[in-house]
Scaffold this motif. Structure first.
Motif, PDB file in Angstrom:
ATOM      1  N   ILE A 261      34.480  31.075  34.839  1.00  0.00           N
ATOM      2  CA  ILE A 261      33.349  31.939  35.200  1.00  0.00           C
ATOM      3  C   ILE A 261      33.813  33.375  35.397  1.00  0.00           C
ATOM      4  O   ILE A 261      33.177  34.329  34.928  1.00  0.00           O
ATOM      5  CB  ILE A 261      32.651  31.404  36.466  1.00  0.00           C
ATOM      6  N   LEU A 262      34.927  33.542  36.090  1.00  0.00           N
ATOM      7  CA  LEU A 262      35.462  34.889  36.300  1.00  0.00           C
ATOM      8  C   LEU A 262      35.807  35.553  34.968  1.00  0.00           C
ATOM      9  O   LEU A 262      35.458  36.717  34.725  1.00  0.00           O
ATOM     10  CB  LEU A 262      36.703  34.828  37.191  1.00  0.00           C
ATOM     11  N   ALA A 263      36.503  34.810  34.110  1.00  0.00           N
ATOM     12  CA  ALA A 263      36.926  35.377  32.828  1.00  0.00           C
ATOM     13  C   ALA A 263      35.718  35.710  31.944  1.00  0.00           C
ATOM     14  O   ALA A 263      35.681  36.765  31.292  1.00  0.00           O
ATOM     15  CB  ALA A 263      37.859  34.407  32.112  1.00  0.00           C
ATOM     16  N   LYS A 264      34.718  34.834  31.923  1.00  0.00           N
ATOM     17  CA  LYS A 264      33.526  35.064  31.103  1.00  0.00           C
ATOM     18  C   LYS A 264      32.772  36.302  31.562  1.00  0.00           C
ATOM     19  O   LYS A 264      32.155  37.019  30.750  1.00  0.00           O
ATOM     20  CB  LYS A 264      32.617  33.836  31.155  1.00  0.00           C
ATOM     21  N   ALA A 265      32.831  36.579  32.863  1.00  0.00           N
ATOM     22  CA  ALA A 265      32.158  37.758  33.409  1.00  0.00           C
ATOM     23  C   ALA A 265      32.987  39.027  33.248  1.00  0.00           C
ATOM     24  O   ALA A 265      32.556  40.110  33.679  1.00  0.00           O
ATOM     25  CB  ALA A 265      31.834  37.528  34.880  1.00  0.00           C
ATOM     26  N   GLY A 266      34.167  38.904  32.659  1.00  0.00           N
ATOM     27  CA  GLY A 266      35.007  40.074  32.437  1.00  0.00           C
ATOM     28  C   GLY A 266      35.892  40.448  33.603  1.00  0.00           C
ATOM     29  O   GLY A 266      36.453  41.549  33.629  1.00  0.00           O
ATOM     30  N   TRP A 267      36.041  39.535  34.554  1.00  0.00           N
ATOM     31  CA  TRP A 267      36.900  39.804  35.713  1.00  0.00           C
ATOM     32  C   TRP A 267      38.308  39.303  35.395  1.00  0.00           C
ATOM     33  O   TRP A 267      38.569  38.103  35.391  1.00  0.00           O
ATOM     34  CB  TRP A 267      36.355  39.108  36.958  1.00  0.00           C
ATOM     35  N   ASP A 268      39.218  40.233  35.157  1.00  0.00           N
ATOM     36  CA  ASP A 268      40.612  39.862  34.899  1.00  0.00           C
ATOM     37  C   ASP A 268      41.385  39.830  36.211  1.00  0.00           C
ATOM     38  O   ASP A 268      40.818  40.023  37.309  1.00  0.00           O
ATOM     39  CB  ASP A 268      41.256  40.822  33.903  1.00  0.00           C
ATOM     40  N   LEU A 269      42.684  39.595  36.128  1.00  0.00           N
ATOM     41  CA  LEU A 269      43.509  39.473  37.325  1.00  0.00           C
ATOM     42  C   LEU A 269      43.414  40.708  38.205  1.00  0.00           C
ATOM     43  O   LEU A 269      43.231  40.599  39.424  1.00  0.00           O
ATOM     44  CB  LEU A 269      44.970  39.227  36.923  1.00  0.00           C
ATOM     45  N   SER A 270      43.544  41.884  37.619  1.00  0.00           N
ATOM     46  CA  SER A 270      43.576  43.100  38.431  1.00  0.00           C
ATOM     47  C   SER A 270      42.255  43.325  39.153  1.00  0.00           C
ATOM     48  O   SER A 270      42.238  43.801  40.296  1.00  0.00           O
ATOM     49  CB  SER A 270      43.936  44.317  37.575  1.00  0.00           C
ATOM     50  N   ARG A 271      41.146  42.977  38.513  1.00  0.00           N
ATOM     51  CA  ARG A 271      39.851  43.168  39.178  1.00  0.00           C
ATOM     52  C   ARG A 271      39.686  42.190  40.333  1.00  0.00           C
ATOM     53  O   ARG A 271      39.179  42.542  41.399  1.00  0.00           O
ATOM     54  CB  ARG A 271      38.712  43.017  38.177  1.00  0.00           C
ATOM     55  N   VAL A 272      40.120  40.948  40.136  1.00  0.00           N
ATOM     56  CA  VAL A 272      40.070  39.961  41.223  1.00  0.00           C
ATOM     57  C   VAL A 272      40.946  40.424  42.388  1.00  0.00           C
ATOM     58  O   VAL A 272      40.540  40.375  43.556  1.00  0.00           O
ATOM     59  CB  VAL A 272      40.521  38.584  40.714  1.00  0.00           C
ATOM     60  N   GLN A 273      42.151  40.881  42.074  1.00  0.00           N
ATOM     61  CA  GLN A 273      43.059  41.347  43.122  1.00  0.00           C
ATOM     62  C   GLN A 273      42.479  42.531  43.878  1.00  0.00           C
ATOM     63  O   GLN A 273      42.548  42.591  45.110  1.00  0.00           O
ATOM     64  CB  GLN A 273      44.411  41.710  42.505  1.00  0.00           C
ATOM     65  N   ASP A 274      41.921  43.482  43.157  1.00  0.00           N
ATOM     66  CA  ASP A 274      41.366  44.675  43.788  1.00  0.00           C
ATOM     67  C   ASP A 274      40.199  44.320  44.701  1.00  0.00           C
ATOM     68  O   ASP A 274      40.081  44.843  45.819  1.00  0.00           O
ATOM     69  CB  ASP A 274      40.928  45.669  42.718  1.00  0.00           C
TER      70      ASP A 274
END
Length: 335
Positions: A261-274
């Motif tokens: 779900i995160l990846a499909k929404a365009g949330w990569d590692l750096s965005r999740v971390q931030d």
């Protein structure tokens, strides 16, 4: 053989072996595999000198020799091909940033958890799916137990001797899991400069586990990550971390469904971390000062989502010991 690592005759009875091992205070309380000469020879075959040292382990500065590692691997039920993972994990614990003395001797609840990454996960048939932190897979169970036995029998962390835990936790018997590969998130070793085809081990000084559910089944990245942020906030506020000069790293496990779900929404590692790094919402006061509103971790890259687990949406927060411990990742030793 060292007198601390006696080998038994092939025809020793199961009951006799257990009695002798318990008399030598080598037992963690569960039945152990009898350490016979045949099993020992198979475990160390072609791996060098028995007295080769890989460091000394606090609290009691036990010598981490090949012999000691092989012996405890046998007790735990490991296969010979699992010894390099156990050795690398135990050796990683000697890194000063891990703070093994604190993890093993505190009155708190931490234990050494082991995460395995890379091709060896499949080679050893480790579990990365359903019940990944629970029973059912011999490699996960035996590798974790061997590391725990080394902490007891080599490092010296026996209850009332150097292990002063008030409560302890079940993970002190065994705590080992494996990371899954996911196209949307680089593995933890890859984030630390290792290649994707390297087999690695990470050790974590984990105080426990906390189940975390997404909001409304996790229909958006925020619905997935807000509850994780709440778990991280709670862990900071109920531990001594508000009084510490530095934060801990933050680790959480998410099943592939959530990672998708995160990846499909365009949330990569750096965005999740931030997102999580800036999600600190303190509620605890120390009686005199303002609430501790520092970020969630020492640095953005100290937020560590790890993809693993089976079908479903439930995640797990792994709070590190509040006394201070850094995770350590190393490539698995080869012989």
């Amino acid at each position: 053989m060292n007198e601390d690592h006696p080998l038994f005759a092939q025809d020793i009875t199961y009951e006799g072996a257990q009695a002798q091992l318990e008399a030598l205070d080598l037992s963690d309380g569960l039945p152990m595999v009898p350490p016979t000469l045949d099993r020992f020879d198979a475990m160390i075959s072609g791996r060098g000198a028995l007295d080769q040292s890989f460091g000394h382990l606090m609290p009691l500065m036990g010598d981490l020799t090949l012999e000691a590692v092989a012996y405890n691997c046998i007790l735990a039920g490991c296969r010979p091909q699992e010894l390099p993972v156990v050795l690398t994990a135990a050796e990683s614990c000697a890194d000063g940033s891990f703070n093994l003395l604190g993890v093993l001797s505190t009155t708190g609840t931490p234990t050494v958890a082991v995460c395995v990454h890379g091709p060896l996960v499949a080679d050893l048939e480790m579990n990365t799916g359903s019940n990944v932190l629970g029973p059912g897979n011999r490699a996960n169970a035996c590798i974790g137990r061997a590391v725990s036995l080394i902490m007891r029998n080599v490092a010296g962390a026996k209850p009332g001797v150097a292990d002063m835990a008030t409560m302890g936790q079940p993970g002190k018997y065994t705590f080992c899991f494996a990371e899954s590969a996911h196209s949307g998130f680089p593995s933890l070793p890859e984030r630390r400069g290792f290649s994707s085809d390297e087999s690695c081990v990470t050790v974590l000084g984990v105080s426990g586990t906390a189940e975390v559910l997404p909001i409304s089944g996790g229909e958006s990245p925020e619905a997935i990550l807000q509850p994780i942020a709440a778990a991280m906030n709670s862990s900071i506020d109920v531990s001594s971390l508000t009084r510490k000069p530095e934060r801990n790293e933050q680790i959480f496990l998410m099943p592939p469904e959530m990672a998708n779900i995160l990846a499909k929404a365009g949330w990569d590692l750096s965005r999740v971390q931030d997102y999580l790094f800036n999600a600190r919402k303190p509620y605890a006061y120390d009686g005199e000062n303002d609430p501790d509103g520092r970020p969630m971790a020492p640095a953005v890259e100290d937020i560590h989502p790890i993809v693993t687990g089976g079908v479903g949406v439930k995640m797990t927060h792994l709070p590190l010991w509040a006394g201070g411990s850094r995770t350590v990742t190393r490539a698995v030793r080869t012989f």
